[in-house]
Write a protein that holds these residues in place. Structure first.
Motif, PDB file in Angstrom:
ATOM      1  N   ILE A 170      73.589  -7.070  11.693  1.00 48.86           N
ATOM      2  CA  ILE A 170      74.372  -5.442  12.680  1.00 48.86           C
ATOM      3  C   ILE A 170      75.857  -5.555  11.978  1.00 48.86           C
ATOM      4  O   ILE A 170      76.561  -4.302  11.420  1.00 48.86           O
ATOM      5  CB  ILE A 170      74.925  -6.158  14.256  1.00 48.86           C
ATOM      6  CG1 ILE A 170      73.997  -5.518  14.795  1.00 48.86           C
ATOM      7  CG2 ILE A 170      75.880  -5.333  14.324  1.00 48.86           C
ATOM      8  CD1 ILE A 170      73.956  -5.727  16.444  1.00 48.86           C
ATOM      9  N   ARG A 171      76.531  -6.669  11.631  1.00 48.10           N
ATOM     10  CA  ARG A 171      77.568  -6.572  10.523  1.00 48.10           C
ATOM     11  C   ARG A 171      77.116  -5.824   8.752  1.00 48.10           C
ATOM     12  O   ARG A 171      78.272  -5.558   8.490  1.00 48.10           O
ATOM     13  CB  ARG A 171      78.092  -8.561  10.148  1.00 48.10           C
ATOM     14  CG  ARG A 171      79.287  -7.986   9.856  1.00 48.10           C
ATOM     15  CD  ARG A 171      80.109  -9.553   8.658  1.00 48.10           C
ATOM     16  NE  ARG A 171      79.055 -10.261   8.519  1.00 48.10           N
ATOM     17  CZ  ARG A 171      78.548 -10.156   7.123  1.00 48.10           C
ATOM     18  NH1 ARG A 171      79.583  -9.454   6.234  1.00 48.10           N
ATOM     19  NH2 ARG A 171      77.605 -10.441   5.929  1.00 48.10           N
ATOM     20  N   ARG A 172      76.087  -6.403   8.288  1.00 42.68           N
ATOM     21  CA  ARG A 172      76.084  -5.322   7.410  1.00 42.68           C
ATOM     22  C   ARG A 172      75.356  -4.544   7.424  1.00 42.68           C
ATOM     23  O   ARG A 172      76.161  -3.523   6.533  1.00 42.68           O
ATOM     24  CB  ARG A 172      74.682  -6.455   6.690  1.00 42.68           C
ATOM     25  CG  ARG A 172      74.523  -7.835   6.202  1.00 42.68           C
ATOM     26  CD  ARG A 172      73.722  -8.313   5.201  1.00 42.68           C
ATOM     27  NE  ARG A 172      72.729  -9.226   6.024  1.00 42.68           N
ATOM     28  CZ  ARG A 172      71.113  -8.663   6.612  1.00 42.68           C
ATOM     29  NH1 ARG A 172      70.691  -7.739   5.928  1.00 42.68           N
ATOM     30  NH2 ARG A 172      70.815  -8.966   7.321  1.00 42.68           N
ATOM     31  N   LEU A 173      74.604  -3.697   8.742  1.00 40.10           N
ATOM     32  CA  LEU A 173      74.242  -1.872   8.501  1.00 40.10           C
ATOM     33  C   LEU A 173      75.747  -1.637   8.712  1.00 40.10           C
ATOM     34  O   LEU A 173      76.118  -0.328   8.360  1.00 40.10           O
ATOM     35  CB  LEU A 173      73.979  -2.016   9.767  1.00 40.10           C
ATOM     36  CG  LEU A 173      71.980  -2.644   9.145  1.00 40.10           C
ATOM     37  CD1 LEU A 173      71.616  -2.497  10.788  1.00 40.10           C
ATOM     38  CD2 LEU A 173      71.389  -1.885   8.744  1.00 40.10           C
ATOM     39  N   GLU A 174      76.285  -1.933  10.019  1.00 39.71           N
ATOM     40  CA  GLU A 174      78.195  -2.058  10.137  1.00 39.71           C
ATOM     41  C   GLU A 174      79.243  -1.301   8.701  1.00 39.71           C
ATOM     42  O   GLU A 174      79.127  -0.601   7.821  1.00 39.71           O
ATOM     43  CB  GLU A 174      79.156  -2.311  11.281  1.00 39.71           C
ATOM     44  CG  GLU A 174      78.207  -1.859  12.672  1.00 39.71           C
ATOM     45  CD  GLU A 174      79.119  -2.754  13.063  1.00 39.71           C
ATOM     46  OE1 GLU A 174      79.750  -4.247  12.884  1.00 39.71           O
ATOM     47  OE2 GLU A 174      79.155  -3.016  14.623  1.00 39.71           O
ATOM     48  N   GLU A 175      78.729  -2.308   7.473  1.00 35.18           N
ATOM     49  CA  GLU A 175      79.681  -2.499   6.688  1.00 35.18           C
ATOM     50  C   GLU A 175      78.466  -1.037   5.464  1.00 35.18           C
ATOM     51  O   GLU A 175      79.447  -0.537   4.599  1.00 35.18           O
ATOM     52  CB  GLU A 175      79.353  -3.881   5.957  1.00 35.18           C
ATOM     53  CG  GLU A 175      80.473  -4.979   6.158  1.00 35.18           C
ATOM     54  CD  GLU A 175      80.319  -6.571   5.212  1.00 35.18           C
ATOM     55  OE1 GLU A 175      78.950  -6.548   5.150  1.00 35.18           O
ATOM     56  OE2 GLU A 175      80.777  -7.090   6.018  1.00 35.18           O
ATOM     57  N   GLU A 176      77.411  -1.280   5.790  1.00 39.66           N
ATOM     58  CA  GLU A 176      76.733   0.323   4.828  1.00 39.66           C
ATOM     59  C   GLU A 176      77.635   1.799   5.971  1.00 39.66           C
ATOM     60  O   GLU A 176      77.560   2.353   4.851  1.00 39.66           O
ATOM     61  CB  GLU A 176      75.368  -0.602   5.197  1.00 39.66           C
ATOM     62  CG  GLU A 176      74.507  -1.331   4.181  1.00 39.66           C
ATOM     63  CD  GLU A 176      73.331  -1.494   4.471  1.00 39.66           C
ATOM     64  OE1 GLU A 176      72.643  -0.840   4.895  1.00 39.66           O
ATOM     65  OE2 GLU A 176      72.819  -2.650   4.101  1.00 39.66           O
ATOM     66  N   LEU A 177      77.304   1.443   6.578  1.00 41.01           N
ATOM     67  CA  LEU A 177      77.818   2.579   7.652  1.00 41.01           C
ATOM     68  C   LEU A 177      79.481   2.895   7.034  1.00 41.01           C
ATOM     69  O   LEU A 177      79.223   4.195   6.314  1.00 41.01           O
ATOM     70  CB  LEU A 177      77.741   2.541   8.442  1.00 41.01           C
ATOM     71  CG  LEU A 177      78.003   3.621   9.494  1.00 41.01           C
ATOM     72  CD1 LEU A 177      76.710   4.856   8.897  1.00 41.01           C
ATOM     73  CD2 LEU A 177      77.710   3.519  11.328  1.00 41.01           C
ATOM     74  N   ALA A 178      79.802   1.814   6.804  1.00 37.49           N
ATOM     75  CA  ALA A 178      81.835   2.282   6.549  1.00 37.49           C
ATOM     76  C   ALA A 178      81.659   2.277   4.871  1.00 37.49           C
ATOM     77  O   ALA A 178      82.318   3.488   4.739  1.00 37.49           O
ATOM     78  CB  ALA A 178      82.307   1.048   6.416  1.00 37.49           C
ATOM     79  N   ALA A 179      80.842   2.365   4.766  1.00 37.59           N
ATOM     80  CA  ALA A 179      80.758   2.471   2.758  1.00 37.59           C
ATOM     81  C   ALA A 179      80.581   3.672   2.742  1.00 37.59           C
ATOM     82  O   ALA A 179      80.923   4.694   2.126  1.00 37.59           O
ATOM     83  CB  ALA A 179      79.991   0.983   1.476  1.00 37.59           C
ATOM     84  N   LEU A 180      78.886   4.716   3.512  1.00 41.89           N
ATOM     85  CA  LEU A 180      78.510   5.632   3.484  1.00 41.89           C
ATOM     86  C   LEU A 180      79.435   6.413   3.726  1.00 41.89           C
ATOM     87  O   LEU A 180      79.948   7.799   3.548  1.00 41.89           O
ATOM     88  CB  LEU A 180      77.213   5.738   4.025  1.00 41.89           C
ATOM     89  CG  LEU A 180      75.763   4.747   3.508  1.00 41.89           C
ATOM     90  CD1 LEU A 180      74.671   5.219   4.553  1.00 41.89           C
ATOM     91  CD2 LEU A 180      75.525   5.207   2.396  1.00 41.89           C
ATOM     92  N   ASP A 181      80.347   6.254   5.161  1.00 44.27           N
ATOM     93  CA  ASP A 181      81.423   7.353   5.378  1.00 44.27           C
ATOM     94  C   ASP A 181      82.520   7.178   4.562  1.00 44.27           C
ATOM     95  O   ASP A 181      82.841   8.355   4.364  1.00 44.27           O
ATOM     96  CB  ASP A 181      82.051   6.793   7.022  1.00 44.27           C
ATOM     97  CG  ASP A 181      80.773   6.390   7.668  1.00 44.27           C
ATOM     98  OD1 ASP A 181      80.042   7.594   7.907  1.00 44.27           O
ATOM     99  OD2 ASP A 181      81.151   5.994   9.078  1.00 44.27           O
ATOM    100  N   SER A 182      82.691   6.719   4.009  1.00 39.41           N
ATOM    101  CA  SER A 182      84.108   6.487   2.686  1.00 39.41           C
ATOM    102  C   SER A 182      83.818   7.332   1.608  1.00 39.41           C
ATOM    103  O   SER A 182      84.818   8.049   0.642  1.00 39.41           O
ATOM    104  CB  SER A 182      84.594   5.341   2.284  1.00 39.41           C
ATOM    105  OG  SER A 182      83.880   4.604   1.831  1.00 39.41           O
ATOM    106  N   ASP A 183      82.205   6.927   1.356  1.00 39.68           N
ATOM    107  CA  ASP A 183      81.822   7.460   0.059  1.00 39.68           C
ATOM    108  C   ASP A 183      81.751   9.144   0.173  1.00 39.68           C
ATOM    109  O   ASP A 183      82.219   9.676  -0.495  1.00 39.68           O
ATOM    110  CB  ASP A 183      80.106   6.836   0.079  1.00 39.68           C
ATOM    111  CG  ASP A 183      80.187   5.695  -0.979  1.00 39.68           C
ATOM    112  OD1 ASP A 183      81.520   5.645  -1.326  1.00 39.68           O
ATOM    113  OD2 ASP A 183      79.202   4.891  -0.732  1.00 39.68           O
TER     114      ASP A 183
END
Length: 138
Positions: free
Chosen positions: A91-104
């Motif tokens: 879940i932590r990794r998925l949240e990081e990926e989601l945050a990276a996609l949001d910032s991108d």
């Protein structure tokens, strides 16, 4: 009157038998409560205590009551801890990926498309000449 005496004697005998049975039975065959609690129930509630002891508190011969394990001693519980850690990490990794996609997606140049520049030259090169690779000098 005679029936009352017979009933009281039978109740006293059943209570004494239940207390002795509870005291001498192995602890792994006692269900629900611990042995001292069952003895107190049998003595405080003579009729009901005896009935409860033989229906709920005493496991049948050959069967053991489930052992009372603390959560940290229970292998099934300890097995779930590893799965919980793995799930939390995923879940932590998925949240990081989601945050990276949001910032991108907030950055317009990350889409991979060239940013349009004003082109005022008649030949479409913006005043730059193409080199050998076909690209314009910037």
């Amino acid at each position: 009157m005679r029936w009352w005496i017979i009933l009281i004697v039978g109740l006293v005998v059943a209570t004494i038998y239940s207390v002795i049975d509870c005291a001498l039975i192995p602890a792994n065959r006692v269900r629900g409560l611990k042995k001292p609690a069952w003895i107190v129930i049998i003595l405080l509630l003579p009729v009901l205590g005896v009935v409860l002891w033989f229906t709920i508190g005493r496991a049948r011969a050959g069967r053991e009551a489930r052992p009372r394990l603390a959560p940290d001693d229970d292998p099934a519980f300890i097995g779930t801890l590893g799965r919980d850690k793995e799930q939390d990490e995923r879940i932590r990794r998925l949240e990081e990926e989601l945050a990276a996609l949001d910032s991108d997606s907030a950055d317009p140049d990350v889409t991979g498309k060239a940013t349009p520049t004003p082109d005022n030259s008649p030949d479409g090169t913006g005043g730059h000449t193409p080199d050998d690779s076909g690209r314009t000098d910037a």
